[in-house]
Design a protein around this motif. Structure first.
Motif, mmCIF file in Angstrom:
data_model
loop_
_atom_site.group_PDB
_atom_site.id
_atom_site.type_symbol
_atom_site.label_atom_id
_atom_site.label_comp_id
_atom_site.label_asym_id
_atom_site.label_seq_id
_atom_site.Cartn_x
_atom_site.Cartn_y
_atom_site.Cartn_z
ATOM 1 N N CYS A 44 7.434 -6.184 6.762
ATOM 2 C CA CYS A 44 6.798 -4.903 7.087
ATOM 3 C C CYS A 44 5.380 -4.842 6.517
ATOM 4 C CB CYS A 44 7.632 -3.755 6.529
ATOM 5 S SG CYS A 44 6.869 -2.137 6.700
ATOM 6 N N GLN A 45 4.416 -4.552 7.370
ATOM 7 C CA GLN A 45 3.018 -4.445 6.956
ATOM 8 C C GLN A 45 2.563 -2.985 6.871
ATOM 9 O OE1 GLN A 45 1.201 -7.191 6.053
ATOM 10 N NE2 GLN A 45 3.154 -8.261 6.357
ATOM 11 N N TYR A 46 3.501 -2.062 7.034
ATOM 12 C CA TYR A 46 3.152 -0.649 7.038
ATOM 13 C C TYR A 46 3.167 -0.086 5.618
ATOM 14 C CZ TYR A 46 4.292 -1.391 11.929
ATOM 15 O OH TYR A 46 4.341 -1.884 13.204
ATOM 16 N N PRO A 47 2.442 0.995 5.377
ATOM 17 C CA PRO A 47 2.413 1.570 4.026
ATOM 18 C C PRO A 47 3.717 2.266 3.666
ATOM 19 C CG PRO A 47 1.195 2.967 5.546
ATOM 20 C CD PRO A 47 1.551 1.726 6.309
ATOM 21 N N LEU A 48 3.920 2.441 2.377
ATOM 22 C CA LEU A 48 5.016 3.257 1.874
ATOM 23 C C LEU A 48 4.461 4.642 1.561
ATOM 24 C CD1 LEU A 48 6.007 0.264 1.356
ATOM 25 C CD2 LEU A 48 7.433 1.229 -0.450
ATOM 26 N N PHE A 49 5.354 5.618 1.481
ATOM 27 C CA PHE A 49 4.929 6.999 1.265
ATOM 28 C C PHE A 49 5.578 7.549 -0.003
ATOM 29 C CE2 PHE A 49 4.669 6.069 5.744
ATOM 30 C CZ PHE A 49 3.438 6.591 6.114
ATOM 31 N N PHE A 50 4.740 8.034 -0.904
ATOM 32 C CA PHE A 50 5.227 8.675 -2.123
ATOM 33 C C PHE A 50 5.644 10.097 -1.773
ATOM 34 C CE2 PHE A 50 4.381 11.350 -5.857
ATOM 35 C CZ PHE A 50 5.169 10.717 -6.802
ATOM 36 N N THR A 76 0.843 -1.196 0.000
ATOM 37 C CA THR A 76 0.000 0.000 0.000
ATOM 38 C C THR A 76 0.879 1.247 0.000
ATOM 39 O OG1 THR A 76 -1.778 -1.127 1.191
ATOM 40 C CG2 THR A 76 -1.787 1.287 1.236
ATOM 41 N N VAL A 77 0.546 2.177 -0.876
ATOM 42 C CA VAL A 77 1.299 3.432 -0.986
ATOM 43 C C VAL A 77 0.375 4.598 -0.649
ATOM 44 C CG1 VAL A 77 2.557 4.978 -2.544
ATOM 45 C CG2 VAL A 77 2.875 2.499 -2.720
ATOM 46 N N CYS A 107 6.524 4.203 11.859
ATOM 47 C CA CYS A 107 6.440 5.653 12.005
ATOM 48 C C CYS A 107 6.207 6.281 10.632
ATOM 49 C CB CYS A 107 7.701 6.221 12.656
ATOM 50 S SG CYS A 107 9.182 6.166 11.632
ATOM 51 N N VAL A 108 5.640 7.464 10.643
ATOM 52 C CA VAL A 108 5.368 8.182 9.402
ATOM 53 C C VAL A 108 6.450 9.232 9.205
ATOM 54 C CG1 VAL A 108 2.892 7.803 9.581
ATOM 55 C CG2 VAL A 108 3.891 9.863 10.570
ATOM 56 N N PRO A 109 6.614 9.767 7.972
ATOM 57 C CA PRO A 109 7.623 10.810 7.760
ATOM 58 C C PRO A 109 7.447 11.953 8.754
ATOM 59 C CG PRO A 109 6.733 10.077 5.671
ATOM 60 C CD PRO A 109 5.920 9.404 6.737
ATOM 61 N N ASN A 110 8.487 12.240 9.513
ATOM 62 C CA ASN A 110 8.369 13.189 10.610
ATOM 63 C C ASN A 110 9.691 13.932 10.769
ATOM 64 O OD1 ASN A 110 8.490 14.190 13.443
ATOM 65 N ND2 ASN A 110 6.486 13.192 13.584
ATOM 66 N N HIS A 111 9.598 15.252 10.947
ATOM 67 C CA HIS A 111 10.827 16.038 11.066
ATOM 68 C C HIS A 111 11.582 15.727 12.351
ATOM 69 C CE1 HIS A 111 8.235 18.424 13.681
ATOM 70 N NE2 HIS A 111 9.299 19.050 14.128
ATOM 71 N N CYS A 150 14.187 7.478 10.924
ATOM 72 C CA CYS A 150 13.370 6.256 10.929
ATOM 73 C C CYS A 150 12.844 5.918 9.541
ATOM 74 C CB CYS A 150 12.207 6.386 11.917
ATOM 75 S SG CYS A 150 10.813 7.357 11.318
ATOM 76 N N MET A 151 13.012 6.833 8.576
ATOM 77 C CA MET A 151 12.515 6.602 7.228
ATOM 78 C C MET A 151 13.661 6.243 6.286
ATOM 79 S SD MET A 151 9.363 7.044 7.835
ATOM 80 C CE MET A 151 8.823 6.728 6.156
ATOM 81 N N ARG A 152 13.365 5.330 5.362
ATOM 82 C CA ARG A 152 14.351 4.926 4.361
ATOM 83 C C ARG A 152 13.728 5.033 2.972
ATOM 84 N NH1 ARG A 152 16.867 -0.626 7.059
ATOM 85 N NH2 ARG A 152 17.496 0.305 9.060
ATOM 86 N N TRP A 153 14.583 5.272 1.992
ATOM 87 C CA TRP A 153 14.120 5.316 0.608
ATOM 88 C C TRP A 153 14.192 3.913 0.010
ATOM 89 C CZ3 TRP A 153 11.677 9.406 -1.231
ATOM 90 C CH2 TRP A 153 11.934 10.664 -0.679
ATOM 91 N N LEU A 154 13.153 3.523 -0.687
ATOM 92 C CA LEU A 154 13.161 2.236 -1.379
ATOM 93 C C LEU A 154 14.187 2.290 -2.505
ATOM 94 C CD1 LEU A 154 11.535 -0.517 -1.471
ATOM 95 C CD2 LEU A 154 10.327 0.500 -3.423
ATOM 96 N N ASP A 155 15.103 1.332 -2.507
ATOM 97 C CA ASP A 155 16.161 1.273 -3.523
ATOM 98 C C ASP A 155 15.618 0.565 -4.766
ATOM 99 O OD1 ASP A 155 18.421 0.718 -5.100
ATOM 100 O OD2 ASP A 155 19.714 0.609 -3.336
ATOM 101 N N PRO A 156 15.591 1.252 -5.919
ATOM 102 C CA PRO A 156 15.046 0.635 -7.140
ATOM 103 C C PRO A 156 15.798 -0.609 -7.588
ATOM 104 C CG PRO A 156 15.324 3.007 -7.411
ATOM 105 C CD PRO A 156 16.039 2.626 -6.155
#
Length: 208
Positions: A111-117, A38-39, A85-89, A94-100
């Protein structure tokens, strides 16, 4: 006659059951072979994508780009967290970028958590963005960064940008439609107060 009708009814029922069973089996097979991811998008909508368990990040990114009909793709990426956790200043680590280039499964694990665009790369000159839809995504990201206090602005600048947001969402100021508290239901700036709303309203009146 009755026997013939009964046979046809049973045959139809059996056929329907057979198709339903095949659909269930196919769904189970997809679940075993694939990943459902889920994104969450910048406009707060979400969509679930299905990819092969062995797929690399680029496959999911391509699906996201197709879903958005995004042309200028290189500015954007997907962020994820292993602990929900969600994107937070306050906790950018705690956030990582998905490596293509790497396996989605290895990166996300269970991980069952959503990804963030999100916007991954900014441009110094917005005029370099060729597509209006790309600029819209940048607008959503900047607005989110302001509201979530990742981007700190002087109050005067924040109110000016907020007035453009109001212009975009509500159109020109209309005295008959926009009463004294017409901005109170909109989240425009951090720590929003009545005085700030009055300032934003004054600036909104100037935009045509």
């Amino acid at each position: 006659m009755i026997e013939s009708l009964s046979r046809r009814a049973l045959s139809g029922s059996s056929g329907t059951y057979h198709v339903h069973a095949l659909e269930l089996a196919a769904a189970r097979e997809r679940k075993l072979k694939g990943l459902s991811v889920t994104v969450m998008f910048l406009d707060d909508t979400e969509h679930t994508f299905h990819v092969d368990k062995r797929a690399k990040g680029v496959v999911l990114l391509d699906q996201v780009h197709q879903h958005l009909e995004l042309v200028e793709k290189d500015y954007f990426g997907l962020q994820y967290s292993e602990n929900g956790c969600v994107p937070n200043h306050n906790k950018p680590e705690c956030m990582r970028w998905l490596d293509p280039s790497k396996s989605i499964k290895k990166q996300l694990g269970n991980c069952q958590y959503p990804l963030f665009f999100r916007v991954k790369f900014y441009v110094s000159d917005p005029s370099k963005l060729q597509e209006e839809y790309t600029r819209y995504q940048f607008y959503l990201q900047v607005r989110r960064d302001i509201l979530e206090e990742r981007l700190h602005l002087p109050p005067s600048t924040a109110c000016l940008l907020a007035s453009y947001t109001v212009q975009s969402e509500l159109g020109d100021y209309q005295p008959d439609e926009h009463g004294p508290n017409y901005l109170s239901s909109l989240q425009l700036v951090p720590g929003q107060s009545e005085d700030m709303e009055k300032k934003i309203a004054e600036l909104h009146k100037l935009h045509k």
